[in-house]
Scaffold this motif. Structure first.
Motif, PDB file in Angstrom:
ATOM      1  N   ARG A  21     -46.501 -63.000  74.740  1.00  0.00           N
ATOM      2  CA  ARG A  21     -46.607 -61.917  75.701  1.00  0.00           C
ATOM      3  C   ARG A  21     -47.971 -61.961  76.365  1.00  0.00           C
ATOM      4  O   ARG A  21     -48.973 -62.382  75.763  1.00  0.00           O
ATOM      5  CB  ARG A  21     -46.450 -60.572  74.990  1.00  0.00           C
ATOM      6  CG  ARG A  21     -45.041 -60.317  74.543  1.00  0.00           C
ATOM      7  CD  ARG A  21     -44.229 -59.662  75.637  1.00  0.00           C
ATOM      8  NE  ARG A  21     -44.526 -58.238  75.703  1.00  0.00           N
ATOM      9  CZ  ARG A  21     -44.963 -57.587  76.781  1.00  0.00           C
ATOM     10  NH1 ARG A  21     -45.163 -58.238  77.903  1.00  0.00           N
ATOM     11  NH2 ARG A  21     -45.188 -56.298  76.750  1.00  0.00           N
ATOM     12  N   LEU A  22     -48.027 -61.536  77.623  1.00  0.00           N
ATOM     13  CA  LEU A  22     -49.315 -61.390  78.286  1.00  0.00           C
ATOM     14  C   LEU A  22     -50.095 -60.265  77.616  1.00  0.00           C
ATOM     15  O   LEU A  22     -49.520 -59.268  77.203  1.00  0.00           O
ATOM     16  CB  LEU A  22     -49.102 -61.064  79.775  1.00  0.00           C
ATOM     17  CG  LEU A  22     -48.420 -62.161  80.601  1.00  0.00           C
ATOM     18  CD1 LEU A  22     -48.113 -61.655  82.002  1.00  0.00           C
ATOM     19  CD2 LEU A  22     -49.299 -63.402  80.661  1.00  0.00           C
ATOM     20  N   ARG A  26     -52.773 -56.242  81.651  1.00  0.00           N
ATOM     21  CA  ARG A  26     -51.798 -57.145  82.248  1.00  0.00           C
ATOM     22  C   ARG A  26     -51.199 -56.525  83.501  1.00  0.00           C
ATOM     23  O   ARG A  26     -51.132 -55.308  83.641  1.00  0.00           O
ATOM     24  CB  ARG A  26     -50.689 -57.487  81.243  1.00  0.00           C
ATOM     25  CG  ARG A  26     -50.027 -56.289  80.613  1.00  0.00           C
ATOM     26  CD  ARG A  26     -49.008 -56.672  79.555  1.00  0.00           C
ATOM     27  NE  ARG A  26     -48.767 -55.514  78.685  1.00  0.00           N
ATOM     28  CZ  ARG A  26     -49.142 -55.444  77.415  1.00  0.00           C
ATOM     29  NH1 ARG A  26     -49.711 -56.474  76.833  1.00  0.00           N
ATOM     30  NH2 ARG A  26     -48.932 -54.351  76.712  1.00  0.00           N
ATOM     31  N   GLN A  28     -48.123 -57.874  84.537  1.00  0.00           N
ATOM     32  CA  GLN A  28     -46.697 -58.060  84.316  1.00  0.00           C
ATOM     33  C   GLN A  28     -46.387 -57.864  82.839  1.00  0.00           C
ATOM     34  O   GLN A  28     -47.268 -57.949  81.992  1.00  0.00           O
ATOM     35  CB  GLN A  28     -46.263 -59.456  84.775  1.00  0.00           C
ATOM     36  CG  GLN A  28     -46.414 -59.707  86.265  1.00  0.00           C
ATOM     37  CD  GLN A  28     -45.619 -58.718  87.111  1.00  0.00           C
ATOM     38  OE1 GLN A  28     -44.518 -58.328  86.758  1.00  0.00           O
ATOM     39  NE2 GLN A  28     -46.183 -58.316  88.231  1.00  0.00           N
ATOM     40  N   GLY A  29     -45.120 -57.635  82.559  1.00  0.00           N
ATOM     41  CA  GLY A  29     -44.740 -57.330  81.182  1.00  0.00           C
ATOM     42  C   GLY A  29     -45.120 -55.913  80.821  1.00  0.00           C
ATOM     43  O   GLY A  29     -45.374 -55.593  79.659  1.00  0.00           O
ATOM     44  N   ARG A 213     -40.786 -59.002  90.096  1.00  0.00           N
ATOM     45  CA  ARG A 213     -41.984 -58.535  89.399  1.00  0.00           C
ATOM     46  C   ARG A 213     -42.582 -57.287  90.018  1.00  0.00           C
ATOM     47  O   ARG A 213     -43.435 -56.632  89.407  1.00  0.00           O
ATOM     48  CB  ARG A 213     -43.036 -59.656  89.361  1.00  0.00           C
ATOM     49  CG  ARG A 213     -42.623 -60.858  88.518  1.00  0.00           C
ATOM     50  CD  ARG A 213     -43.646 -61.980  88.585  1.00  0.00           C
ATOM     51  NE  ARG A 213     -43.772 -62.501  89.938  1.00  0.00           N
ATOM     52  CZ  ARG A 213     -44.628 -63.470  90.281  1.00  0.00           C
ATOM     53  NH1 ARG A 213     -45.416 -64.002  89.361  1.00  0.00           N
ATOM     54  NH2 ARG A 213     -44.681 -63.897  91.526  1.00  0.00           N
ATOM     55  N   ASN A 235     -41.839 -60.975  79.727  1.00  0.00           N
ATOM     56  CA  ASN A 235     -42.813 -60.216  80.507  1.00  0.00           C
ATOM     57  C   ASN A 235     -42.198 -59.517  81.713  1.00  0.00           C
ATOM     58  O   ASN A 235     -42.812 -59.394  82.769  1.00  0.00           O
ATOM     59  CB  ASN A 235     -43.969 -61.130  80.924  1.00  0.00           C
ATOM     60  CG  ASN A 235     -44.809 -61.533  79.733  1.00  0.00           C
ATOM     61  OD1 ASN A 235     -45.383 -60.685  79.053  1.00  0.00           O
ATOM     62  ND2 ASN A 235     -44.856 -62.819  79.445  1.00  0.00           N
ATOM     63  N   ASN A 237     -41.005 -55.999  83.466  1.00  0.00           N
ATOM     64  CA  ASN A 237     -41.530 -54.630  83.421  1.00  0.00           C
ATOM     65  C   ASN A 237     -40.409 -53.664  83.053  1.00  0.00           C
ATOM     66  O   ASN A 237     -39.383 -53.603  83.735  1.00  0.00           O
ATOM     67  CB  ASN A 237     -42.108 -54.231  84.781  1.00  0.00           C
ATOM     68  CG  ASN A 237     -43.195 -55.170  85.253  1.00  0.00           C
ATOM     69  OD1 ASN A 237     -44.014 -55.628  84.460  1.00  0.00           O
ATOM     70  ND2 ASN A 237     -43.209 -55.466  86.543  1.00  0.00           N
ATOM     71  N   GLU A 250     -40.855 -54.400  71.647  1.00  0.00           N
ATOM     72  CA  GLU A 250     -41.741 -55.566  71.626  1.00  0.00           C
ATOM     73  C   GLU A 250     -41.124 -56.702  70.817  1.00  0.00           C
ATOM     74  O   GLU A 250     -41.208 -57.873  71.192  1.00  0.00           O
ATOM     75  CB  GLU A 250     -43.105 -55.170  71.061  1.00  0.00           C
ATOM     76  CG  GLU A 250     -44.228 -56.117  71.437  1.00  0.00           C
ATOM     77  CD  GLU A 250     -44.514 -56.159  72.932  1.00  0.00           C
ATOM     78  OE1 GLU A 250     -45.026 -57.204  73.393  1.00  0.00           O
ATOM     79  OE2 GLU A 250     -44.221 -55.174  73.638  1.00  0.00           O
ATOM     80  N   ARG A 253     -38.587 -58.262  72.955  1.00  0.00           N
ATOM     81  CA  ARG A 253     -39.199 -59.077  74.009  1.00  0.00           C
ATOM     82  C   ARG A 253     -39.499 -60.502  73.547  1.00  0.00           C
ATOM     83  O   ARG A 253     -39.343 -61.456  74.316  1.00  0.00           O
ATOM     84  CB  ARG A 253     -40.512 -58.428  74.473  1.00  0.00           C
ATOM     85  CG  ARG A 253     -40.376 -57.227  75.411  1.00  0.00           C
ATOM     86  CD  ARG A 253     -41.768 -56.806  75.844  1.00  0.00           C
ATOM     87  NE  ARG A 253     -41.862 -55.659  76.719  1.00  0.00           N
ATOM     88  CZ  ARG A 253     -41.753 -55.685  78.046  1.00  0.00           C
ATOM     89  NH1 ARG A 253     -41.500 -56.841  78.643  1.00  0.00           N
ATOM     90  NH2 ARG A 253     -41.892 -54.585  78.762  1.00  0.00           N
TER      91      ARG A 253
END
Length: 265
Positions: A21-22, A26, A28-29, A213, A235, A237, A250, A253
Motif C-alpha cells: 500500500r502507498l 498519500r 491515492q489509496g 483515481r 490503492n 479510493n 486494509e 486491500r
C-alpha cells in the motif's frame, strides 16, 4: 537473541499478496471513514490502532452541530494530530445552503479546525453557479474540497450527467469527487437494490471520466470493496467505511482476507 527472535514485524519475511500500500501522506489509496457519533475515548482508540490507514474522517450527516463545542474542538484536534483530514458531512452543508448561510458555515468550519468540507446536493437542488462559488470559497479559506455526485433518495441520474458534474467539479478546484453510496450501499448511485454494481452504468462512467483515481467510491459493503480492489488494485479510493472496519478493509486491500487472497491463487 536469534535472528527469528529479533524479527519484530510480519513484513520482514511475508509479502502482502496484492502488493504494498502507498504510505501516508498519500494521494491515492485513500480511506474515508464515516463517524456517526464516536466518543473521544473510542475515537482515540481507533486512531491509535488504525490511524495510519485513515485519510479522511467524516463526521456524518449534521452531527457536528450536536456536539458540545468543546468536545467537537477536542475531537477535531485529536483527529488532526494523526495527520488525518476531518470534515462535516455533506447534508450539513446542504442545510447551510437552504438557509443561505454558506459563508458563515465555511468560516465556522475553518475556525473550529476542520481541514476539509464536502460540497453536495444529495437531498437539495443546487445550481451550478452556487456549487461553483461554494467550491471556490472553501478553497480560498484553505479547506480541501471534496464534492459528491448522486442523489440519496434513489432518484436516478443519467450517467452522462454525473460525468459532466465530475469534470466541472474538478475544473473548479475539487480535490476528489465522491460517488454517492450512503452508509447502506443499496439502491443508490451505481448500486442496485442488492448493493451490486449496475455494470452498464459503471462502464459508461469509467469511459466518460477516463481516470478513476479522481473518484472516492462510497463502498460500505464488503462485496463492493472487494470488487473495486480487484478491479483497480489495493490503492483505490474508498469511502463511508465504518470506523471499526478499517483494519478489515486494509486486510482486504492487500490480500490478507480470503475474499481477495483467492484472486492470487
Amino acid at each position: 537473541m536469534s535472528e527469528q527472535e529479533g524479527t519484530r514485524t510480519w513484513q520482514a519475511f511475508l509479502s502482502f499478496p496484492l502488493g504494498k500500500r502507498l504510505e501516508k501522506p498519500r494521494q491515492q489509496g485513500l480511506t474515508m471513514i464515516i463517524d456517526k457519533g464516536l466518543g473521544l475515548v473510542e475515537t482515540k482508540d481507533i486512531l491509535h490502532v488504525c490511524g495510519q490507514y485513515i485519510d479522511f474522517f467524516k463526521l456524518g450527516f449534521g452531527t457536528p452541530a450536536l456536539y458540545a463545542p468543546e468536545v467537537l474542538e477536542e475531537k477535531v484536534h485529536l483527529v488532526k494530530s494523526f495527520g488525518i483530514d476531518i470534515y462535516p458531512g455533506g447534508t450539513f452543508f446542504e442545510v447551510a445552503i437552504l438557509q443561505e448561510k454558506i459563508e458563515e458555515y465555511l468560516y465556522l468550519a475553518k475556525s473550529i479546525g476542520f481541514t476539509a468540507v464536502e460540497v453536495s446536493d444529495g437531498t437539495i437542488t443546487l445550481s451550478p453557479e452556487i456549487r461553483e462559488k461554494a467550491i471556490a470559497r472553501a478553497a480560498d479559506l484553505g479547506l480541501k474540497v471534496l464534492t459528491e455526485v448522486g442523489k440519496k433518495n434513489g432518484e436516478h441520474r443519467a450517467v452522462q450527467h454525473l460525468v459532466e458534474q465530475i469534470r466541472r467539479d474538478l475544473q473548479h478546484g475539487a480535490y476528489r469527487v465522491i460517488l454517492e453510496g450512503r452508509e447502506s450501499g443499496i439502491n443508490v448511485g451505481l448500486y442496485d437494490g442488492q448493493g451490486r454494481f449496475i455494470y452498464e452504468e459503471l462502464e459508461e462512467l469509467l469511459c466518460g471520466i477516463g481516470d478513476p483515481r479522481v473518484l472516492i467510491w462510497e463502498a460500505p459493503r464488503k462485496n463492493q470493496q472487494e470488487e473495486l480492489i480487484l478491479r483497480f488494485g489495493p490503492n483505490v479510493n474508498l469511502g463511508n467505511i465504518p470506523p471499526h472496519e478499517v483494519l478489515a478493509l486494509e486486510a482486504l486491500r492487500v490480500g490478507l482476507r480470503a475474499d481477495t487472497l483467492k484472486s492470487t491463487l
